[in-house]
Write a protein that holds these residues in place. Sequence first.
Motif, PDB file in Angstrom:
ATOM      1  N   PRO A   1       0.818  -1.211   0.000  1.00 53.93           N
ATOM      2  CA  PRO A   1       0.000   0.000   0.000  1.00 53.93           C
ATOM      3  C   PRO A   1       0.858   1.269   0.000  1.00 53.93           C
ATOM      4  CG  PRO A   1      -0.646  -1.512   1.779  1.00 53.93           C
ATOM      5  CD  PRO A   1       0.644  -1.999   1.223  1.00 53.93           C
TER       6      PRO A   1
ATOM      7  N   ALA B   1       0.240   3.882   1.513  1.00 56.02           N
ATOM      8  CA  ALA B   1       0.228   4.439   2.879  1.00 56.02           C
ATOM      9  C   ALA B   1       1.466   4.043   3.690  1.00 56.02           C
ATOM     10  CB  ALA B   1      -1.039   3.993   3.605  1.00 56.02           C
TER      11      ALA B   1
ATOM     12  N   GLU C   1       4.190   6.662   4.724  1.00 55.97           N
ATOM     13  CA  GLU C   1       3.915   7.810   5.604  1.00 55.97           C
ATOM     14  C   GLU C   1       5.091   8.127   6.524  1.00 55.97           C
ATOM     15  OE1 GLU C   1       0.677   9.492   8.844  1.00 55.97           O
ATOM     16  OE2 GLU C   1       0.282   7.580   7.832  1.00 55.97           O
TER      17      GLU C   1
ATOM     18  N   GLN D   1      -4.979   5.290  -4.905  1.00 55.30           N
ATOM     19  CA  GLN D   1      -4.592   5.389  -3.488  1.00 55.30           C
ATOM     20  C   GLN D   1      -4.076   6.782  -3.120  1.00 55.30           C
ATOM     21  OE1 GLN D   1      -2.027   2.136  -2.113  1.00 55.30           O
ATOM     22  NE2 GLN D   1      -2.817   0.842  -3.761  1.00 55.30           N
TER      23      GLN D   1
ATOM     24  N   ASP E   1      -6.194   9.121  -0.958  1.00 56.60           N
ATOM     25  CA  ASP E   1      -6.513   8.706   0.414  1.00 56.60           C
ATOM     26  C   ASP E   1      -5.365   8.918   1.408  1.00 56.60           C
ATOM     27  OD1 ASP E   1      -9.053   7.831  -0.383  1.00 56.60           O
ATOM     28  OD2 ASP E   1      -8.252   5.881  -1.012  1.00 56.60           O
ATOM     29  N   ILE E   2      -4.206   9.396   0.943  1.00 51.37           N
ATOM     30  CA  ILE E   2      -3.070   9.522   1.866  1.00 51.37           C
ATOM     31  C   ILE E   2      -3.099  10.877   2.570  1.00 51.37           C
ATOM     32  CG2 ILE E   2      -1.558   7.880   0.694  1.00 51.37           C
ATOM     33  CD1 ILE E   2      -0.178  10.292  -0.654  1.00 51.37           C
ATOM     34  N   ASN E   3      -2.439  10.954   3.734  1.00 50.96           N
ATOM     35  CA  ASN E   3      -2.417  12.210   4.485  1.00 50.96           C
ATOM     36  C   ASN E   3      -0.989  12.742   4.620  1.00 50.96           C
ATOM     37  OD1 ASN E   3      -1.431  10.310   6.178  1.00 50.96           O
ATOM     38  ND2 ASN E   3      -2.827  10.690   7.884  1.00 50.96           N
TER      39      ASN E   3
END
Length: 215
Positions: A135, A137, A140, A161, A164-166
């Motif tokens: 993924p 994510a 991060e 994707q 949807d990441i921060n």
Amino acid sequence: GLEPIKGKKFVVYEEQGLGDIIQFCRYLIMLEQMGAAVTFKVRSKLHTLLLTMDSHISLTDSFPAEKKIDFETSIMSLPNLFNTNLETIPAMVSYLSADHKTVASWGKRLAEDTFKVGICWQGGKSKIDIGRSFPLAIFEHISQLPNIELISLHKGEGEEQIKDINFELTTLGDGFDAGEDAFIDTAAVMANCDLIITSDTAVAHLAGALGCPVW
């Protein structure tokens, strides 16, 4: 093993995926060094990249007439023909290169003073993809290191994707490798990167072929 091939017309044809072609095209150089006139039958979208090899290999997307062939084999059979073992794997530091003008133009679009990490997190979605992707994510924690710029080298399935990441991720727009030639922009962006981190995809093999540090 190989018979004497000096002066012989040796046709090699592609098989399997783009990463395999990028990985094993270095064996074409070895054939040429033995004196063969090498023709590589390979999909045309890879021709521009493969022409950066330091060689006189001919590229074609159709088989030559039989009378123009002395020997033929698939590219994935070349390591066997050369009796390759761990000690004799051809290990040139780089055997493909990025176009200098394209490197410069992408360089202008990236931040100047960051530690640039080109990332790719997914291969093609098929039965063999199990265990080959992870993924987005997962990046991060790396994104939180000081002075890091993560740059997406990924195109296609798995791009969704990104929404949807921060964390911050530099994306390169619709024009990135949108032309007929595969990996030309990817190679140029990689040349601007300090490190590539990728799952099991052609991006890994391209980084190796360019001599870019890759995890």
